[in-house]
Design a protein around this motif. Structure first.
Motif, mmCIF file in Angstrom:
data_model
loop_
_atom_site.group_PDB
_atom_site.id
_atom_site.type_symbol
_atom_site.label_atom_id
_atom_site.label_comp_id
_atom_site.label_asym_id
_atom_site.label_seq_id
_atom_site.Cartn_x
_atom_site.Cartn_y
_atom_site.Cartn_z
ATOM 1 N N UNK A 1 -14.634 -23.421 29.805
ATOM 2 C CA UNK A 1 -14.809 -23.492 31.261
ATOM 3 C C UNK A 1 -15.454 -24.815 31.664
ATOM 4 N N UNK A 2 -16.475 -25.232 30.917
ATOM 5 C CA UNK A 2 -17.149 -26.497 31.239
ATOM 6 C C UNK A 2 -16.197 -27.680 31.023
ATOM 7 N N UNK A 3 -15.457 -27.630 29.933
ATOM 8 C CA UNK A 3 -14.563 -28.745 29.621
ATOM 9 C C UNK A 3 -13.443 -28.905 30.648
ATOM 10 N N UNK A 4 -13.027 -27.765 31.258
ATOM 11 C CA UNK A 4 -12.023 -27.836 32.335
ATOM 12 C C UNK A 4 -12.472 -28.792 33.428
ATOM 13 N N UNK A 5 -13.783 -28.881 33.625
ATOM 14 C CA UNK A 5 -14.325 -29.736 34.684
ATOM 15 C C UNK A 5 -15.056 -30.951 34.118
ATOM 16 N N UNK A 6 -14.839 -31.220 32.838
ATOM 17 C CA UNK A 6 -15.431 -32.405 32.226
ATOM 18 C C UNK A 6 -16.952 -32.387 32.168
ATOM 19 N N UNK A 7 -17.523 -31.201 32.046
ATOM 20 C CA UNK A 7 -18.987 -31.078 32.053
ATOM 21 C C UNK A 7 -19.506 -30.887 30.634
ATOM 22 N N UNK A 8 -20.557 -31.646 30.298
ATOM 23 C CA UNK A 8 -21.213 -31.480 29.000
ATOM 24 C C UNK A 8 -22.674 -31.120 29.257
ATOM 25 N N UNK B 1 -23.194 -20.922 19.750
ATOM 26 C CA UNK B 1 -22.408 -21.102 18.518
ATOM 27 C C UNK B 1 -21.496 -22.345 18.509
ATOM 28 N N UNK B 2 -20.521 -22.453 19.428
ATOM 29 C CA UNK B 2 -19.596 -23.594 19.304
ATOM 30 C C UNK B 2 -20.258 -24.933 19.603
ATOM 31 N N UNK B 3 -21.285 -24.923 20.442
ATOM 32 C CA UNK B 3 -22.015 -26.164 20.723
ATOM 33 C C UNK B 3 -22.823 -26.570 19.487
ATOM 34 N N UNK B 4 -23.462 -25.589 18.853
ATOM 35 C CA UNK B 4 -24.206 -25.858 17.626
ATOM 36 C C UNK B 4 -23.267 -26.376 16.543
ATOM 37 N N UNK B 5 -22.053 -25.823 16.510
ATOM 38 C CA UNK B 5 -21.051 -26.312 15.551
ATOM 39 C C UNK B 5 -20.824 -27.806 15.710
ATOM 40 N N UNK B 6 -20.672 -28.250 16.955
ATOM 41 C CA UNK B 6 -20.480 -29.684 17.205
ATOM 42 C C UNK B 6 -21.681 -30.492 16.728
ATOM 43 N N UNK B 7 -22.860 -29.934 16.987
ATOM 44 C CA UNK B 7 -24.086 -30.642 16.574
ATOM 45 C C UNK B 7 -24.167 -30.713 15.049
ATOM 46 N N UNK B 8 -23.842 -29.608 14.389
ATOM 47 C CA UNK B 8 -23.889 -29.570 12.927
ATOM 48 C C UNK B 8 -22.877 -30.537 12.312
ATOM 49 N N UNK B 9 -21.745 -30.678 12.989
ATOM 50 C CA UNK B 9 -20.705 -31.579 12.480
ATOM 51 C C UNK B 9 -20.916 -33.014 12.957
ATOM 52 N N UNK B 10 -21.980 -33.239 13.708
ATOM 53 C CA UNK B 10 -22.296 -34.586 14.168
ATOM 54 C C UNK B 10 -21.393 -35.088 15.277
ATOM 55 N N UNK B 11 -20.726 -34.172 15.983
ATOM 56 C CA UNK B 11 -19.771 -34.577 17.019
ATOM 57 C C UNK B 11 -20.414 -34.698 18.397
ATOM 58 N N UNK B 12 -21.523 -34.022 18.578
ATOM 59 C CA UNK B 12 -22.202 -34.072 19.876
ATOM 60 C C UNK B 12 -23.643 -33.647 19.674
#
Lengths: 455, 455
Positions: free
Chosen positions: A251-258, A277-288
């Motif tokens: 939903x956030x990405x639909x509007x370009x919100x981080x 969960x999915x946000x932590x995944x990005x952090x764990x993978x060093x993506x965000x």
């Protein structure tokens, strides 16, 4: 108002069709559950005596990033998902903050909370395994209601052990469960050995969640065709609850919100674990990068003042041991604590992430939580659950910091449910009879001194 | 599942921005309100002593088809509207019917019902007029809760007279209102003349809606800067509630769907009137045809067994007289009637439409209503309000007729709210202690014999 709508809904095609398993991306995995007799890691076979086979697989799966959501569950989701992601325009205006506040609202279903996300999954796998029914415990009643709805849908018998004081103080919750076809027994009861033992030692006890867990586990393991299900803490529950974070992210990405900060209340951790969960995944993978904040009550502060150690999940000590932040299985929050989130431990996944400093934690006082809840209700319309209001309080605090610094941070928090069945607590607050209680160091030390000796 | 989604939402741009006034298209207009002293039509000036000026205009407006919705109200709508239009796929499957069933669900807000649609409008106009506050009555509590939320939002004082038995039996409803800042007084009370009179004559009375109305009107007219507001029956309320039908129509048209039958429960008529409004407009203008069915409880059957005549709107006979289908202002439904919809009269608009045979009416027994409610809850998830369940029962009956004839009719019904605060009634049903009561002809004649003599 801005171009971003007040509510962002996903259409059916935008909905996630797999759950995300954060353990797959964790470098340090959560520690395994231990057998309470042998203190050795629980095998799949041992776990299957208590849980459904498919759920045991999910419990032990530390490697697969995604698990496909069965179509029967996706169908059920259509009744109450996607949950809305709401831009708190009115709250921002009230606080005069430059922060942008979003909340993911999980209360628009009859169980009134996010608990339905795991209830429907657990009921589905039980039905698929050909079981007759499931047993569980419930305290405030959100989990029991959610499970009753899910079992009612699949025609599965549902036996709920409800903490006696809740059974008596929340007759409406009990009736919702009965309306969905569940049988509800006040705990401790004379229907189990552990219940009879507790009753003989403490005939006037009003019960506890730990005791109700012990009864429900005994009832499941002693009844043919039954298994036990649990609404929080477990890894499988975090997996099912990832739907909250996945929908939020889309939903956030639909509007370009981080988001900059992601906030959730934490009792056993199921909502927070799912939301991040999915946000932590990005952090764990060093993506965000994101800041994650767990909010717990000052009266039951497992992350902020507990110990990271193996402990029993239940008072009766019949359940496996779990390595987690804990206040000790015998810790009981003060009776004047009305705001939910009373569990002594914390999800092993969140505990590990917290120990690895990937997650922050704060604790908040009960009266300040209700103050935030009432302000929120009046400007945003929805009367929040006391549990959820811990996250509201922390989100408001962060938004007010932005007001001081002038930063326009984006804050996302989880509004886990509604407070319609918690009006005793609101009444206390409205009548100015609510007080705060913070356990002393001595009390915590006493409780923590009785942690089991492991390894 | 079909291509039509389970839930149809409108986006913000698709939302209606004007209310529809069905009176503009009625050939026979509803009869005017009469002054209870002079029995002459109430003038705008007389009405303005009780109601806000803008609302008086709406009350008397028989000619304008559309009234623009103020932007402040459109903003508030964003919190809880659009309400979802839901395809009852699971109910259709359960009933094995070829019928296509849709329901417009108005319960996803803290007041739990459609009442918020008129509450926010009435609070807005009161605020705009510079008033300090409003008074009202509430029975089951839905209207009082809705008004409390609306007043809380605009910072308007809200004084609710709550029927004493509800005040005592529904403490949670009361606390929700207090949480939103309203003051709640059990009625009859010693704060008004009419209340003191009733108390001196019937010291042990548990109150009635008619009595609470009388108290609220007296309190408003005797307090500077206050006006009275009412949640049903009035023409202005039907206007505000047209948002339900307007949204439904737009949502259906997005998918090229035309309903054959439109069904709503009817107490005072606000939900039914709102749901059918734009469809009835088409029928009145000869542009389309629909069957409309009002569903009322067999224990309070104003349309099916009442008389179309002028009657008092309240027991205390301080309010204007209204020409409507009525059972007599002194009619009291049996105490064992738990399912809401207890009002003795019916919206003058709906009454006129019914008299002109543009609208059908059926009455249903209480136990069959709860049976339908429980079935609905288990397959569709949402636990319905007892009031709404009257419409569910009638919709299920129509769908089962389709099963017999093989017709794939499209049925739309209004699900006005949730039953979370009605668990006493569900408990009675779950415990098989619920009974049916149908007033005898003699009872109705007795009550109708005391209608005021007008014209």
């Amino acid at each position: 108002m801005s171009e971003i709508p007040y509510k962002i809904y996903l259409n059916e095609k935008e909905m996630p069709n797999a759950w995300y398993n954060v353990r797959a991306d964790m470098k340090k995995k959560p520690a395994p559950l231990l057998n309470p007799q042998t203190l050795k890691p629980m095998t799949a076979g041992e776990l299957e005596a208590v849980f459904c086979g498919e759920l045991v697989k999910q419990e032990l799966d530390n490697t697969n990033q995604y698990t496909e959501i069965p179509s029967e569950i996706l169908d059920f989701y259509k009744m109450y998902r996607p949950s809305p992601l709401i831009r708190a325009y009115f709250l921002e205006k009230e606080l005069k903050t430059p922060a942008k506040i979003y909340y993911k609202f999980e209360g628009n279903n009859t169980s009134g909370s996010h608990k339905l996300n795991s209830a429907i999954a657990q009921a589905y796998y039980a039905k698929k395994q050909g079981l007759k029914g499931v047993t569980t415990e419930t305290g405030a009643g959100q989990w029991g209601t959610a499970l009753s709805m899910a079992c009612g849908f699949f025609g599965l018998d549902c036996r709920v052990y409800m903490v006696k004081c809740s059974y008596e103080q929340k007759p409406f919750r009990r009736e919702v469960m009965r309306t969905y076809g569940a049988s509800v027994t006040p705990s401790p009861s004379d229907t189990t050995q552990v219940g009879r033992k507790i009753l003989s030692e403490h005939p006037n006890t009003s019960g506890s969640l730990g005791c109700a867990i012990s009864e429900a586990v005994e009832a499941a393991t002693n009844t043919d065709g039954y298994r036990y299900v649990l609404g929080s803490v477990l890894n499988q529950v975090m997996l099912h609850q990832s739907i909250i974070g996945l929908e939020s992210k889309i939903a956030l990405e639909k509007y370009g919100i981080k988001p900059d900060i992601i906030i959730g209340c934490a009792g056993g951790g199921s909502n927070l674990g799912g939301l991040i969960a999915p946000f932590m995944g990005e952090k764990l993978r060093g993506e965000a990068d994101y800041r994650f904040i767990a909010v717990e009550p000052a009266s039951c502060p497992s992350l902020t003042r507990g110990k990271f150690a193996y402990d029993y999940c239940d008072t009766g000590m019949v359940c496996p041991l779990s390595k987690m932040y804990t206040l000790g299985a015998e810790f009981m929050p003060s009776a004047n604590h009305a705001g939910g989130l009373r569990y002594h431990g914390m999800s092993p996944i969140l505990s590990q992430l917290y120990d690895d400093k990937l997650l922050e934690a704060v604790s908040v006082d009960q009266t300040s939580v209700f103050e935030a809840a009432v302000k929120f209700a009046r400007v945003e319309g929805t009367l929040p659950a006391p549990e959820s209001s811990h996250a509201i309080k922390a989100a408001m605090d962060e938004a007010l910091k932005c007001k001081e610094t002038g930063e326009a941070k984006t804050i996302l928090f989880g509004l886990t449910g509604t407070g319609y069945f918690d009006m005793y607590a609101y009444q206390k607050y409205n009548d100015r009879q609510m007080t705060d209680y913070i356990p002393t160091d001595a009390e915590l030390q006493e409780s923590l001194s009785r942690l089991p000796k492991v390894g």
